[in-house]
Design an enzyme around this catalytic site. Structure first.
Site, PDB file in Angstrom:
ATOM      1  N   THR A  23      37.368  43.998  46.310  1.00 58.02           N
ATOM      2  CA  THR A  23      36.956  43.125  45.156  1.00 58.02           C
ATOM      3  C   THR A  23      35.620  42.353  45.729  1.00 58.02           C
ATOM      4  O   THR A  23      35.308  42.492  46.867  1.00 58.02           O
ATOM      5  CB  THR A  23      37.828  42.002  44.613  1.00 58.02           C
ATOM      6  OG1 THR A  23      38.284  41.155  45.726  1.00 58.02           O
ATOM      7  CG2 THR A  23      39.313  42.733  44.089  1.00 58.02           C
ATOM      8  N   ASP A  24      35.010  42.111  44.727  1.00 56.03           N
ATOM      9  CA  ASP A  24      33.694  41.138  44.921  1.00 56.03           C
ATOM     10  C   ASP A  24      33.993  39.862  45.145  1.00 56.03           C
ATOM     11  O   ASP A  24      35.423  39.211  45.114  1.00 56.03           O
ATOM     12  CB  ASP A  24      32.527  41.092  44.101  1.00 56.03           C
ATOM     13  CG  ASP A  24      33.082  40.858  42.587  1.00 56.03           C
ATOM     14  OD1 ASP A  24      33.892  40.175  42.421  1.00 56.03           O
ATOM     15  OD2 ASP A  24      32.302  41.368  41.678  1.00 56.03           O
ATOM     16  N   ALA A  25      33.220  38.806  45.256  1.00 56.39           N
ATOM     17  CA  ALA A  25      33.524  37.388  45.444  1.00 56.39           C
ATOM     18  C   ALA A  25      34.348  36.625  44.320  1.00 56.39           C
ATOM     19  O   ALA A  25      34.965  35.692  44.337  1.00 56.39           O
ATOM     20  CB  ALA A  25      32.226  36.477  45.543  1.00 56.39           C
TER      21      ALA A  25
END
Length: 152
Positions: A23-25
């Site tokens: 995932t991203d942030a």
């Protein structure tokens, strides 16, 4: 060797859980990671029909490389989602394979993304296009289900 009569191999499904590293942030799957999920599903499909990629490299001197991807991102997958990645061989040619693939979120059945993926067969020594070995091509042809989906 499995046969094309096995419906599980005509549209092969591979489970994936979304981990933090995917995932991203914001906790949403980073777009490039869908390609990794699809790669795993194609590899597992090939294994399920009786071929290991390392054995093809050693025995036949070939590798597979992605030549082209047309991908459509439709809905986000998030941390801890369980996904099903489908792979459907639509065409097996002299030196290439074409797949339709989808990543679906389990539970609600939402399609997160779909792609048309063209795989090139390449020679290990030269890294140039190579013909699929005859036995491999003849074993894969029965699984080819027809025209690829056209992405919008």
């Amino acid at each position: 060797m499995p046969t094309s009569n096995d419906p599980r191999l005509l549209t092969f499904t591979w489970p994936v859980r979304v981990y933090y590293e995917d995932t991203d942030a914001g906790g949403v799957v980073f777009y490039a990671n869908y390609l990794k999920f699809m790669e795993r599903a194609r590899t597992e499909w090939l294994r399920a029909v009786g071929y290991e990629q390392d054995a093809l490299r050693e025995r036949c001197g070939i590798l597979f490389a992605v030549r082209r991807v047309a991908i459509d991102y439709l809905a986000p997958a998030r941390l801890d989602d369980c996904l099903s990645v489908t792979s459907r061989l639509v065409r097996a040619g002299g030196a290439s394979l074409e797949f339709d693939q989808q990543v679906m979120r389990d539970g609600d059945g939402t399609c997160c993304c779909r792609a048309a993926v063209k795989i090139a067969c390449i020679d290990v020594a030269t890294l140039r296009p190579a013909r699929l070995p005859g036995d491999l091509l003849s074993d894969l042809l029965p699984f080819a289900s027809g025209p690829a989906e056209t992405l919008p």
